[in-house]
Write a protein that holds these residues in place. Structure first.
Motif, PDB file in Angstrom:
ATOM      1  N   THR A 174       0.773  -1.301   0.123  1.00  0.00           N
ATOM      2  CA  THR A 174       0.232  -0.104   0.087  1.00  0.00           C
ATOM      3  C   THR A 174       0.584   1.654  -0.196  1.00  0.00           C
ATOM      4  O   THR A 174       1.979   1.297   0.529  1.00  0.00           O
ATOM      5  N   VAL A 175       0.548   2.442  -0.851  1.00  0.00           N
ATOM      6  CA  VAL A 175       0.842   3.448  -0.713  1.00  0.00           C
ATOM      7  C   VAL A 175       0.567   4.634  -0.318  1.00  0.00           C
ATOM      8  O   VAL A 175      -0.997   4.784  -0.508  1.00  0.00           O
ATOM      9  N   SER A 176       0.713   5.835   0.926  1.00  0.00           N
ATOM     10  CA  SER A 176      -0.510   6.401   1.912  1.00  0.00           C
ATOM     11  C   SER A 176       0.952   7.272   1.360  1.00  0.00           C
ATOM     12  O   SER A 176       2.504   7.391   1.768  1.00  0.00           O
ATOM     13  N   LEU A 177       0.542   8.653   0.948  1.00  0.00           N
ATOM     14  CA  LEU A 177       1.070  10.133   1.307  1.00  0.00           C
ATOM     15  C   LEU A 177       0.628  10.469   2.423  1.00  0.00           C
ATOM     16  O   LEU A 177      -0.714  11.683   2.548  1.00  0.00           O
ATOM     17  N   GLN A 178       1.994  11.364   3.389  1.00  0.00           N
ATOM     18  CA  GLN A 178       1.548  12.198   4.071  1.00  0.00           C
ATOM     19  C   GLN A 178       2.422  13.265   4.343  1.00  0.00           C
ATOM     20  O   GLN A 178       3.066  12.804   5.224  1.00  0.00           O
ATOM     21  N   GLY A 179       1.800  14.651   4.357  1.00  0.00           N
ATOM     22  CA  GLY A 179       2.352  15.337   4.317  1.00  0.00           C
ATOM     23  C   GLY A 179       3.893  15.611   3.482  1.00  0.00           C
ATOM     24  O   GLY A 179       3.414  15.624   2.155  1.00  0.00           O
ATOM     25  N   ARG A 180       4.887  15.120   4.071  1.00  0.00           N
ATOM     26  CA  ARG A 180       6.232  15.257   3.043  1.00  0.00           C
ATOM     27  C   ARG A 180       6.699  14.106   2.940  1.00  0.00           C
ATOM     28  O   ARG A 180       8.086  13.742   2.255  1.00  0.00           O
ATOM     29  N   ILE A 182       6.267   9.719   1.894  1.00  0.00           N
ATOM     30  CA  ILE A 182       5.490   8.842   1.342  1.00  0.00           C
ATOM     31  C   ILE A 182       5.947   7.094   1.573  1.00  0.00           C
ATOM     32  O   ILE A 182       7.030   7.479   1.963  1.00  0.00           O
ATOM     33  N   TYR A 183       4.863   6.395   1.809  1.00  0.00           N
ATOM     34  CA  TYR A 183       5.152   5.130   2.363  1.00  0.00           C
ATOM     35  C   TYR A 183       4.575   3.866   1.765  1.00  0.00           C
ATOM     36  O   TYR A 183       3.776   4.963   0.757  1.00  0.00           O
ATOM     37  N   ALA A 184       5.206   3.101   1.791  1.00  0.00           N
ATOM     38  CA  ALA A 184       5.457   2.152   0.895  1.00  0.00           C
ATOM     39  C   ALA A 184       5.423   1.166   2.244  1.00  0.00           C
ATOM     40  O   ALA A 184       6.007   0.817   2.794  1.00  0.00           O
ATOM     41  N   VAL A 185       3.890   0.058   2.147  1.00  0.00           N
ATOM     42  CA  VAL A 185       3.807  -0.400   3.427  1.00  0.00           C
ATOM     43  C   VAL A 185       2.998  -1.723   2.797  1.00  0.00           C
ATOM     44  O   VAL A 185       2.374  -2.065   1.927  1.00  0.00           O
ATOM     45  N   PRO A 186       3.570  -3.017   3.956  1.00  0.00           N
ATOM     46  CA  PRO A 186       2.561  -4.220   3.240  1.00  0.00           C
ATOM     47  C   PRO A 186       1.539  -4.384   3.893  1.00  0.00           C
ATOM     48  O   PRO A 186       1.461  -3.927   4.378  1.00  0.00           O
TER      49      PRO A 186
END
Length: 270
Positions: A174-180, A182-186
């Motif tokens: 899963t990809v999540s954009l939070q503020g500055r 960008i997370y790539a999380v299983p």
């Protein structure tokens, strides 16, 4: 039976100086309490009113900080009220009991990740190869579980994030954009799974939750009731669900509203 209160922290209950700018009351700003210091500088805040509400909540419910932060990042935070017995870090990868990670839980999580999604190394390689140094400031690996980038938002191509999300979804991430960031999380690495385990251990028969990002969606859906603030990734996409209330408050005052909702759920007589 106790009520279990599982809440995201950043941009839900606590706010950096940048996140405070989401909206501040005008003309009179609230009094703020610093709850995190990093490299001798104040980093995160909540209002003094929110601090009092959180103290009351800690005395009446099982309050569980539920964050994507690493353990080290979480331990920088000094929340008001009684120290939580349980906390969830690394998006569910670590379940802390009295500040110490439960090794059996972590082993279960890592075994599931190995079976159900692409390896972290493949995702890291893709990020290093496709992210442009023009707008990337940092590449980070968190707890050997997931990856994130720190970026310059004004330079970040929107299409790149969308393409990354499609690429990652095809590999169980899963990809999540939070503020500055960008997370790539299983995909199997979830806050909700850890919350269910804490509910089992505490005997809680009611769970309430709050969060602002895509990584909080599973947590909100798993709770009996949930709240999301009027800012953040979920608000920007218009995300909601039958048991989730979309609050109008934005910024630091959303933290106050969420804590009031938590207290009402934990102690309806108040």
């Amino acid at each position: 039976m106790p009520v279990l209160v599982a809440s995201d922290l950043d941009r839900t209950l606590i706010y950096s100086a940048a996140a405070l700018g989401l909206t501040m009351p005008d003309p009179r700003a609230p009094r703020l309490l610093c709850v995190e210091v990093y490299q001798s500088e104040p980093l995160s805040y909540m209002t003094e009113t929110a601090a009092r509400l959180l103290t009351d909540l800690g005395d009446t419910a099982v309050f569980v900080p539920t964050t994507t932060r690493t353990r080290t990042q979480y331990q920088r935070i000094n929340l008001p009220g009684p120290p939580p017995k349980y906390a969830i870090c690394a998006n569910g990868g670590h379940l802390l009991v009295d500040g110490v990670s439960d090794p059996a839980w972590h082993a279960r999580v890592t075994a599931r990740l190995a079976d159900e999604c692409a390896p972290l190394a493949e995702v890291q390689e893709h990020l290093l190869r496709t992210a442009d140094p023009v707008w990337v400031r940092k590449h980070r690996i968190a707890e050997d579980l997931f990856a994130y980038l720190v970026v310059e938002r004004e330079l970040l191509p929107e299409d790149w994030v969308k393409e990354l999300a499609v690429w990652a979804e095809n590999r169980g991430w899963t990809v999540s954009l939070q503020g500055r960031k960008i997370y790539a999380v299983p995909g199997p690495l979830t806050k909700s799974a850890a919350v269910r385990e804490i509910a089992r251990r505490t005997g809680a028969d009611v769970t309430v939750a709050a969060g602002d990002s895509l990584l909080d969606a599973d947590l909100l859906l798993a709770a009996d009731r949930g709240w999301r603030p009027g800012h953040g990734e979920l608000a920007d996409s218009g995300w909601t669900a039958p048991t989730v209330t979309a609050l109008p408050e934005r910024g630091v005052l959303a933290g106050e509203r969420i804590l009031r909702e938590f207290l009402q759920a934990a102690c309806p007589a108040l």
